[in-house]
Design a protein around this motif. Structure first.
Motif, PDB file in Angstrom:
ATOM      1  N   UNK A  53       0.861  -1.179   0.000  1.00  0.00           N
ATOM      2  CA  UNK A  53       0.000   0.000   0.000  1.00  0.00           C
ATOM      3  C   UNK A  53       0.900   1.233   0.000  1.00  0.00           C
ATOM      4  N   UNK A  54       1.228   1.708  -1.199  1.00  0.00           N
ATOM      5  CA  UNK A  54       2.131   2.855  -1.326  1.00  0.00           C
ATOM      6  C   UNK A  54       1.564   3.835  -2.346  1.00  0.00           C
ATOM      7  N   UNK A  55       2.240   4.960  -2.487  1.00  0.00           N
ATOM      8  CA  UNK A  55       1.827   5.959  -3.463  1.00  0.00           C
ATOM      9  C   UNK A  55       2.059   5.503  -4.891  1.00  0.00           C
ATOM     10  N   UNK A  56       2.861   4.433  -5.075  1.00  0.00           N
ATOM     11  CA  UNK A  56       3.215   3.965  -6.421  1.00  0.00           C
ATOM     12  C   UNK A  56       2.539   2.661  -6.814  1.00  0.00           C
ATOM     13  N   UNK A  57       1.762   2.069  -5.948  1.00  0.00           N
ATOM     14  CA  UNK A  57       1.141   0.781  -6.249  1.00  0.00           C
ATOM     15  C   UNK A  57       0.207   0.896  -7.447  1.00  0.00           C
ATOM     16  N   UNK A  58       0.308  -0.066  -8.355  1.00  0.00           N
ATOM     17  CA  UNK A  58      -0.580  -0.126  -9.515  1.00  0.00           C
ATOM     18  C   UNK A  58      -1.757  -1.041  -9.170  1.00  0.00           C
ATOM     19  N   UNK A  59      -2.959  -0.446  -9.107  1.00  0.00           N
ATOM     20  CA  UNK A  59      -4.156  -1.180  -8.707  1.00  0.00           C
ATOM     21  C   UNK A  59      -5.052  -1.546  -9.893  1.00  0.00           C
ATOM     22  N   UNK A  60      -4.616  -1.288 -11.126  1.00  0.00           N
ATOM     23  CA  UNK A  60      -5.520  -1.446 -12.271  1.00  0.00           C
ATOM     24  C   UNK A  60      -6.077  -2.853 -12.377  1.00  0.00           C
ATOM     25  N   UNK A  61      -5.237  -3.853 -12.227  1.00  0.00           N
ATOM     26  CA  UNK A  61      -5.710  -5.240 -12.336  1.00  0.00           C
ATOM     27  C   UNK A  61      -6.695  -5.570 -11.216  1.00  0.00           C
ATOM     28  N   UNK A  62      -6.397  -5.111 -10.015  1.00  0.00           N
ATOM     29  CA  UNK A  62      -7.266  -5.401  -8.867  1.00  0.00           C
ATOM     30  C   UNK A  62      -8.623  -4.725  -9.001  1.00  0.00           C
ATOM     31  N   UNK A  63      -8.661  -3.552  -9.643  1.00  0.00           N
ATOM     32  CA  UNK A  63      -9.881  -2.760  -9.697  1.00  0.00           C
ATOM     33  C   UNK A  63     -10.766  -3.073 -10.891  1.00  0.00           C
ATOM     34  N   UNK A  64     -10.309  -3.884 -11.811  1.00  0.00           N
ATOM     35  CA  UNK A  64     -11.091  -4.170 -13.016  1.00  0.00           C
ATOM     36  C   UNK A  64     -12.429  -4.812 -12.652  1.00  0.00           C
ATOM     37  N   UNK A  65     -13.515  -4.173 -13.064  1.00  0.00           N
ATOM     38  CA  UNK A  65     -14.844  -4.707 -12.831  1.00  0.00           C
ATOM     39  C   UNK A  65     -15.388  -4.523 -11.433  1.00  0.00           C
ATOM     40  N   UNK A  66     -14.707  -3.745 -10.594  1.00  0.00           N
ATOM     41  CA  UNK A  66     -15.106  -3.564  -9.194  1.00  0.00           C
ATOM     42  C   UNK A  66     -16.102  -2.412  -9.067  1.00  0.00           C
ATOM     43  N   UNK A  67     -17.162  -2.628  -8.284  1.00  0.00           N
ATOM     44  CA  UNK A  67     -18.155  -1.586  -8.035  1.00  0.00           C
ATOM     45  C   UNK A  67     -17.918  -0.878  -6.702  1.00  0.00           C
ATOM     46  N   UNK A  68     -17.428  -1.640  -5.698  1.00  0.00           N
ATOM     47  CA  UNK A  68     -17.221  -1.082  -4.355  1.00  0.00           C
ATOM     48  C   UNK A  68     -15.869  -1.551  -3.827  1.00  0.00           C
ATOM     49  N   UNK A  69     -15.116  -0.619  -3.252  1.00  0.00           N
ATOM     50  CA  UNK A  69     -13.880  -0.951  -2.548  1.00  0.00           C
ATOM     51  C   UNK A  69     -14.125  -0.794  -1.057  1.00  0.00           C
ATOM     52  N   UNK A  70     -13.759  -1.806  -0.276  1.00  0.00           N
ATOM     53  CA  UNK A  70     -13.715  -1.679   1.185  1.00  0.00           C
ATOM     54  C   UNK A  70     -12.240  -1.694   1.565  1.00  0.00           C
ATOM     55  N   UNK A  71     -11.769  -0.574   2.045  1.00  0.00           N
ATOM     56  CA  UNK A  71     -10.333  -0.408   2.306  1.00  0.00           C
ATOM     57  C   UNK A  71     -10.057  -0.588   3.793  1.00  0.00           C
ATOM     58  N   UNK A  72      -9.642  -1.814   4.146  1.00  0.00           N
ATOM     59  CA  UNK A  72      -9.344  -2.140   5.544  1.00  0.00           C
ATOM     60  C   UNK A  72      -7.854  -2.267   5.798  1.00  0.00           C
ATOM     61  N   UNK A  73      -7.035  -2.213   4.747  1.00  0.00           N
ATOM     62  CA  UNK A  73      -5.587  -2.319   4.925  1.00  0.00           C
ATOM     63  C   UNK A  73      -5.040  -1.006   5.485  1.00  0.00           C
ATOM     64  N   UNK A  74      -4.016  -1.116   6.333  1.00  0.00           N
ATOM     65  CA  UNK A  74      -3.428   0.084   6.936  1.00  0.00           C
ATOM     66  C   UNK A  74      -2.138  -0.281   7.646  1.00  0.00           C
ATOM     67  N   UNK A  75      -1.327   0.725   7.901  1.00  0.00           N
ATOM     68  CA  UNK A  75      -0.278   0.576   8.908  1.00  0.00           C
ATOM     69  C   UNK A  75      -0.975   0.828  10.236  1.00  0.00           C
ATOM     70  N   UNK A  76      -1.030  -0.197  11.064  1.00  0.00           N
ATOM     71  CA  UNK A  76      -1.885  -0.121  12.244  1.00  0.00           C
ATOM     72  C   UNK A  76      -1.159   0.514  13.419  1.00  0.00           C
ATOM     73  N   UNK A  77      -1.972   0.966  14.378  1.00  0.00           N
ATOM     74  CA  UNK A  77      -1.446   1.559  15.599  1.00  0.00           C
ATOM     75  C   UNK A  77      -0.666   0.517  16.395  1.00  0.00           C
ATOM     76  N   UNK A  78       0.503   0.900  16.869  1.00  0.00           N
ATOM     77  CA  UNK A  78       1.324   0.007  17.698  1.00  0.00           C
ATOM     78  C   UNK A  78       1.678   0.724  18.992  1.00  0.00           C
TER      79      UNK A  78
END
Length: 315
Positions: free
Chosen positions: A49-74
């Protein structure tokens, strides 16, 4: 098609399982192949999950994104500049994904944020609301706030609907960290000095959070809104320990140590933040979720605690 990031994490894996049970076409983002996911769930490997990640393949045909990935609190962050590290993933990575989602004609982007955007504590009887001015106090909370701000700008510029969900502490089968440590202490019958803590804290059971996310995926009134979510029944730390003991079918062993003594001892040991979480108030008001979406938590606190205790052996 729904794309879930963080699909192997605590919240993401439970969401993917729920969507699979309901027959919803789901694509799970994973960082490496071989992840254990329910039958019928499509997987797509994404490097990070970076500013340069290419998401085109992952997003093909997608209607809704649920974004649960993160650098979590430690609790103890080894990074020399924690805020920069949180921003790199939680802000830059999130907004890169959102921009590409909008370009791919994704209709809705559901962002799992944190109550830490609101702050760290509430006054008695003064719960946080979804429309309060943000007041984050740590780098993780700041990064989530900045991600929210960027997402709202993208929504305004592109027309992609954004839904922001700020949960407090989430518990359930497989929970880690301090909540798991507290469950283990209760299961082992250890005496705990928490018998005189009369605070109020909002928690959210994993099943309740997942149910709310599912509601926000489709509900028309959720678009471009920010929500707080909880079990709808706040607990003191003393009540929480008693509830865990009931769930574990163990006798409760609580020592009525005054809160001032707990704080004093913690200060000497450098554990003041931990005691604040145990003794302070942090309440959220979920009336917006109830009134706007007609949502109510599907399981009770007692059921949530039973499921969390039952899942200890699976964590």
């Amino acid at each position: 098609m729904i794309l879930v990031t963080g699909a192997t994490g605590f919240v993401g894996s439970a969401l993917v399982a729920r969507l699979a049970r309901e027959g919803t076409e789901t694509r799970a983002c994973v960082r490496r192949n071989g992840a254990s996911l329910p039958d019928g769930v499509h997987t797509v490997q994404v490097a990070g999950l970076t500013a340069d990640t290419d998401w085109r393949h992952a997003l093909a045909g997608v209607a809704v994104v649920v974004h649960a990935a993160a650098r979590v609190h430690v609790m103890v962050d080894a990074a020399t500049d924690p805020l920069a590290e949180f921003r790199r993933v939680n802000v830059d990575g999130t907004l890169n994904l959102a921009r590409q989602a909008a370009a791919a004609m994704v209709k809705r982007f559901v962002f799992i944020s944190s109550v830490k955007v609101n702050g760290e504590a509430t006054l008695p009887g003064r719960p946080f609301t979804a429309d309060d001015a943000p007041a984050p106090l740590d780098p993780y909370g700041v990064s989530k706030m900045e991600a929210e701000q960027g997402l709202r700008q993208i929504a305004a510029q592109t027309g992609m609907a954004v839904v922001i969900i700020r949960p407090p502490l989430v518990y359930g089968p497989g929970v880690k960290a301090n909540f798991a440590a507290l469950m283990r202490a209760v299961q082992r019958g250890w005496p705990l000095p928490l018998g005189a803590v009369h605070n109020q804290r909002s928690l959210v059971a994993l099943d309740n959070l997942v149910d709310f996310i599912v509601t926000c995926i489709t509900h028309p009134q959720a678009a471009n809104q920010t929500f707080l979510v909880s079990d709808g029944h706040d607990l003191s730390t003393t009540e929480l320990v008693r509830g865990l003991a009931r769930a574990a079918r163990m006798p409760v062993r609580l020592l009525p140590v005054p809160v001032w003594a707990l704080r004093a001892g913690a200060a000497l040991l450098g554990k003041g933040d931990a005691v604040q979480r145990l003794c302070g108030n942090l309440q959220v008001d979920i009336s917006k979720a109830r009134s706007l979406l007609g949502w109510t938590p599907p399981i009770s606190v007692d059921d949530g605690l039973r499921r969390a205790v039952a899942g200890m052996g699976k964590s």
